[in-house]
Design a protein around this motif. Structure first.
Motif, mmCIF file in Angstrom:
data_model
loop_
_atom_site.group_PDB
_atom_site.id
_atom_site.type_symbol
_atom_site.label_atom_id
_atom_site.label_comp_id
_atom_site.label_asym_id
_atom_site.label_seq_id
_atom_site.Cartn_x
_atom_site.Cartn_y
_atom_site.Cartn_z
ATOM 1 N N VAL A 5 0.824 -1.210 0.000
ATOM 2 C CA VAL A 5 0.000 0.000 0.000
ATOM 3 C C VAL A 5 0.857 1.258 0.000
ATOM 4 O O VAL A 5 1.998 1.247 0.448
ATOM 5 C CB VAL A 5 -0.962 0.039 1.216
ATOM 6 C CG1 VAL A 5 -1.909 -1.139 1.205
ATOM 7 C CG2 VAL A 5 -0.207 0.110 2.516
ATOM 8 N N LYS A 6 0.295 2.323 -0.521
ATOM 9 C CA LYS A 6 0.864 3.666 -0.402
ATOM 10 C C LYS A 6 -0.248 4.500 0.202
ATOM 11 O O LYS A 6 -1.344 4.550 -0.349
ATOM 12 C CB LYS A 6 1.289 4.221 -1.757
ATOM 13 C CG LYS A 6 2.487 3.510 -2.326
ATOM 14 C CD LYS A 6 2.973 4.151 -3.609
ATOM 15 C CE LYS A 6 4.178 3.390 -4.123
ATOM 16 N NZ LYS A 6 4.684 3.949 -5.373
ATOM 17 N N LYS A 7 0.032 5.095 1.351
ATOM 18 C CA LYS A 7 -1.042 5.759 2.074
ATOM 19 C C LYS A 7 -0.570 7.061 2.700
ATOM 20 O O LYS A 7 0.540 7.141 3.218
ATOM 21 C CB LYS A 7 -1.564 4.823 3.165
ATOM 22 C CG LYS A 7 -2.755 5.370 3.895
ATOM 23 C CD LYS A 7 -3.371 4.347 4.810
ATOM 24 C CE LYS A 7 -4.567 4.967 5.511
ATOM 25 N NZ LYS A 7 -5.077 4.124 6.546
ATOM 26 N N ASP A 8 -1.453 8.060 2.662
ATOM 27 C CA ASP A 8 -1.204 9.314 3.362
ATOM 28 C C ASP A 8 -1.721 9.176 4.787
ATOM 29 O O ASP A 8 -2.829 8.694 5.008
ATOM 30 C CB ASP A 8 -1.923 10.471 2.658
ATOM 31 C CG ASP A 8 -1.335 10.751 1.281
ATOM 32 O OD1 ASP A 8 -0.092 10.776 1.173
ATOM 33 O OD2 ASP A 8 -2.102 10.941 0.330
ATOM 34 N N VAL A 9 -0.906 9.613 5.747
ATOM 35 C CA VAL A 9 -1.280 9.583 7.157
ATOM 36 C C VAL A 9 -1.354 11.034 7.627
ATOM 37 O O VAL A 9 -0.361 11.756 7.574
ATOM 38 C CB VAL A 9 -0.229 8.811 7.993
ATOM 39 C CG1 VAL A 9 -0.587 8.841 9.466
ATOM 40 C CG2 VAL A 9 -0.088 7.386 7.491
ATOM 41 N N PHE A 10 -2.546 11.448 8.057
ATOM 42 C CA PHE A 10 -2.744 12.823 8.494
ATOM 43 C C PHE A 10 -2.697 12.898 10.013
ATOM 44 O O PHE A 10 -3.365 12.112 10.698
ATOM 45 C CB PHE A 10 -4.081 13.352 7.968
ATOM 46 C CG PHE A 10 -4.079 13.490 6.468
ATOM 47 C CD1 PHE A 10 -3.573 14.630 5.867
ATOM 48 C CD2 PHE A 10 -4.553 12.464 5.667
ATOM 49 C CE1 PHE A 10 -3.553 14.753 4.483
ATOM 50 C CE2 PHE A 10 -4.538 12.572 4.284
ATOM 51 C CZ PHE A 10 -4.038 13.726 3.695
ATOM 52 N N ILE A 11 -1.893 13.828 10.529
ATOM 53 C CA ILE A 11 -1.759 13.996 11.975
ATOM 54 C C ILE A 11 -2.248 15.388 12.367
ATOM 55 O O ILE A 11 -2.105 16.337 11.596
ATOM 56 C CB ILE A 11 -0.309 13.763 12.453
ATOM 57 C CG1 ILE A 11 0.675 14.715 11.758
ATOM 58 C CG2 ILE A 11 0.107 12.315 12.216
ATOM 59 C CD1 ILE A 11 2.103 14.644 12.282
ATOM 60 N N ASP A 12 -2.831 15.499 13.559
ATOM 61 C CA ASP A 12 -3.285 16.810 14.017
ATOM 62 C C ASP A 12 -2.474 17.299 15.215
ATOM 63 O O ASP A 12 -2.904 18.155 15.967
ATOM 64 C CB ASP A 12 -4.782 16.803 14.324
ATOM 65 C CG ASP A 12 -5.189 15.674 15.245
ATOM 66 O OD1 ASP A 12 -4.313 15.041 15.843
ATOM 67 O OD2 ASP A 12 -6.400 15.421 15.360
ATOM 68 N N GLY A 60 5.820 15.697 6.174
ATOM 69 C CA GLY A 60 6.801 15.536 5.101
ATOM 70 C C GLY A 60 7.645 14.272 5.194
ATOM 71 O O GLY A 60 8.299 13.894 4.232
ATOM 72 N N ASP A 61 7.655 13.622 6.355
ATOM 73 C CA ASP A 61 8.400 12.367 6.502
ATOM 74 C C ASP A 61 7.670 11.244 5.766
ATOM 75 O O ASP A 61 6.460 11.314 5.539
ATOM 76 C CB ASP A 61 8.534 11.968 7.974
ATOM 77 C CG ASP A 61 9.547 12.820 8.733
ATOM 78 O OD1 ASP A 61 10.344 13.534 8.094
ATOM 79 O OD2 ASP A 61 9.518 12.773 9.980
ATOM 80 N N HIS A 62 8.419 10.217 5.395
ATOM 81 C CA HIS A 62 7.788 9.022 4.846
ATOM 82 C C HIS A 62 8.396 7.788 5.500
ATOM 83 O O HIS A 62 9.567 7.781 5.863
ATOM 84 C CB HIS A 62 7.873 8.962 3.315
ATOM 85 C CG HIS A 62 9.271 8.911 2.786
ATOM 86 N ND1 HIS A 62 10.027 10.040 2.566
ATOM 87 C CD2 HIS A 62 10.052 7.865 2.419
ATOM 88 C CE1 HIS A 62 11.214 9.685 2.093
ATOM 89 N NE2 HIS A 62 11.255 8.371 1.993
ATOM 90 N N VAL A 63 7.554 6.777 5.671
ATOM 91 C CA VAL A 63 7.941 5.543 6.359
ATOM 92 C C VAL A 63 7.654 4.372 5.435
ATOM 93 O O VAL A 63 6.541 4.233 4.922
ATOM 94 C CB VAL A 63 7.135 5.371 7.672
ATOM 95 C CG1 VAL A 63 7.518 4.075 8.367
ATOM 96 C CG2 VAL A 63 7.341 6.568 8.592
ATOM 97 N N GLU A 64 8.664 3.541 5.235
ATOM 98 C CA GLU A 64 8.485 2.322 4.441
ATOM 99 C C GLU A 64 8.568 1.129 5.382
ATOM 100 O O GLU A 64 9.562 0.956 6.088
ATOM 101 C CB GLU A 64 9.574 2.218 3.382
ATOM 102 C CG GLU A 64 9.442 0.972 2.538
ATOM 103 C CD GLU A 64 10.561 0.806 1.528
ATOM 104 O OE1 GLU A 64 10.420 -0.032 0.637
ATOM 105 O OE2 GLU A 64 11.588 1.513 1.646
ATOM 106 N N HIS A 74 1.477 13.725 6.859
ATOM 107 C CA HIS A 74 1.001 15.076 6.524
ATOM 108 C C HIS A 74 0.358 15.681 7.764
ATOM 109 O O HIS A 74 -0.392 15.014 8.462
ATOM 110 C CB HIS A 74 -0.053 15.035 5.399
ATOM 111 C CG HIS A 74 0.448 14.428 4.138
ATOM 112 N ND1 HIS A 74 1.303 15.084 3.285
ATOM 113 C CD2 HIS A 74 0.223 13.217 3.586
ATOM 114 C CE1 HIS A 74 1.572 14.296 2.249
ATOM 115 N NE2 HIS A 74 0.932 13.170 2.418
ATOM 116 N N SER A 75 0.615 16.960 7.985
ATOM 117 C CA SER A 75 0.003 17.661 9.097
ATOM 118 C C SER A 75 -1.331 18.241 8.709
ATOM 119 O O SER A 75 -1.481 18.812 7.633
ATOM 120 C CB SER A 75 0.943 18.773 9.567
ATOM 121 O OG SER A 75 0.319 19.519 10.588
#
Length: 80
Positions: A5-12, A60-64, A74-75
């Motif tokens: 999978v390739k997924k965007d993770v949004f954090i608040d 902006g970080d990415h984790v594999e 993403h913030s």
């Protein structure tokens, strides 16, 4: 294994820890599994190997996660 999978993770919050991200993305069932999981599984943060469950991940970080997928942080702050 299934499809990677390739997924965007949004954090608040300003950051999320690697252990929290693994739990929130249902890669592990509980935060207590993070230490074991990171010892047994290759995880790269911004193309560098990292096995610290407390590693802070910022916008902006990415984790594999090997055999699981690629996660882009993403913030949500400032986008409300």
């Amino acid at each position: 294994m299934g499809e990677i999978v390739k997924k965007d993770v949004f954090i608040d919050t300003p950051y999320i820890t690697l252990g929290q991200m693994l739990k929130e993305e249902s890669i592990i069932a509980s935060g207590g599994q993070a230490k074991w999981f990171l010892r047994e599984t290759t995880v790269n943060v911004n193309d560098e190997p990292d096995n610290r469950r407390g590693r802070k991940l910022y916008d902006g970080d990415h984790v594999e996660v090997l055999d699981v997928g690629l996660f882009f942080i993403h913030s949500k702050q400032g986008n409300e």
